[in-house]
Design a protein around this motif. Structure first.
Motif, PDB file in Angstrom:
ATOM      1  N   UNK A 136      13.055  52.772   5.491  1.00 46.06           N
ATOM      2  CA  UNK A 136      13.988  52.961   6.598  1.00 46.06           C
ATOM      3  C   UNK A 136      13.470  52.323   7.871  1.00 46.06           C
ATOM      4  N   UNK A 137      13.509  53.084   8.951  1.00 47.46           N
ATOM      5  CA  UNK A 137      13.097  52.570  10.261  1.00 47.46           C
ATOM      6  C   UNK A 137      11.606  52.693  10.522  1.00 47.46           C
ATOM      7  N   UNK A 138      10.840  53.039   9.492  1.00 50.46           N
ATOM      8  CA  UNK A 138       9.387  52.943   9.564  1.00 50.46           C
ATOM      9  C   UNK A 138       8.688  54.002  10.383  1.00 50.46           C
ATOM     10  N   UNK A 139       9.374  55.097  10.692  1.00 52.61           N
ATOM     11  CA  UNK A 139       8.770  56.093  11.584  1.00 52.61           C
ATOM     12  C   UNK A 139       7.531  56.726  10.960  1.00 52.61           C
ATOM     13  N   UNK A 140       7.567  57.015   9.681  1.00 44.44           N
ATOM     14  CA  UNK A 140       6.416  57.649   9.046  1.00 44.44           C
ATOM     15  C   UNK A 140       5.192  56.751   9.133  1.00 44.44           C
TER      16      UNK A 140
END
Length: 248
Positions: free
Chosen positions: A46-50
């Motif tokens: 996804x948006x790479x937050x992790x």
């Protein structure tokens, strides 16, 4: 190769594309005892937050893989914002079948087990990138309570009751597939709300901005039905969690 536009519209303002808050994501990183220099592979990132926040907080590096060009652009921007672009990278590719060039310490698929045709296949795929003694993370729904009828099943976002296990059934399946469950962090009502309810404002805002778009009619119908389905069914019956596993 990209995600459907409706999905991107619905979740365009999300940093976390599942029923986790930033606090729960931080809890998960601490729970699996991340250490500086470890490598993480995040399939369907996804948006790479992790990956970005764990790199900032724990000093890990790694790779995120996703088919969404929109979400990957957000991930790369987030890496720059958090000052971790030198430690993490993001690849536009189909996560199904993706194997890291070198073994990683943590291999994750958080809420997208369709890439492996289900939990068992996703665990097998993640295991192909994992170093000996490493940890796999899999995010998966489960029934908090059994939905009484087909209306409740579909209102919860499932196609059939058999699509998901209950929590004991899901945990038992990990052992059958050859993995030990060593940690877990579960979504709660508030984290579900932050994931699902936030989409209603996003869709409503998008409709105001794009009244003549070819998807406007379908998104309008979704906004008319999604909130009631959520509070009546999904919030009551469907759970979700991230499970940390080590190969037996």
């Amino acid at each position: 190769m990209d995600l459907p536009r409706s999905f991107v519209i619905r979740e365009r303002d999300h940093r976390i594309h599942n029923p986790f808050t930033a606090a729960k994501l931080a809890t998960l990183g601490a729970a699996i005892r991340l250490r500086p220099g470890q490598k993480v592979l995040d399939l369907a990132c996804g948006s790479g937050e992790m990956l970005c926040t764990w790199s900032r907080e724990h000093g890990v590096g790694g790779t995120g893989v996703d088919i969404s060009t929109v979400f990957l652009a957000a991930a790369r921007a987030r890496a720059v914002e958090l000052g971790v672009s030198g430690r993490v990278e993001f690849t536009h590719a189909d996560a199904a079948g993706f194997v890291a060039a070198e073994p990683v310490d943590v291999a994750a698929c958080i809420g997208a087990t369709w890439i492996g045709g289900g939990v068992e296949g996703t665990l097998e795929l993640l295991g192909r990138s994992l170093r000996p003694g490493g940890i796999v993370l899999v995010g998966e729904p489960f029934w908090r309570r059994q939905p009484p009828d087909r209306v409740a099943v579909e209102g919860s976002g499932a196609q059939t009751r058999e699509q998901f296990e209950d929590l004991p059934g899901l945990v038992a399946s990990f052992g059958r597939f050859g993995w030990d469950l060593v940690e877990m962090v579960l979504a709660d009502g508030d984290s579900w709300d932050r994931y699902v309810a936030a989409q209603w404002l996003t869709v409503r805002t998008w409709l105001a901005e794009n009244p003549d778009d070819e998807l406007a009619g379908a998104m309008r119908v979704e906004l008319d039905t999604a909130p009631l389905n959520y509070v009546r069914y999904q919030r009551r019956y469907l759970g979700w969690g991230v499970f940390a596993l080590m190969r037996r």
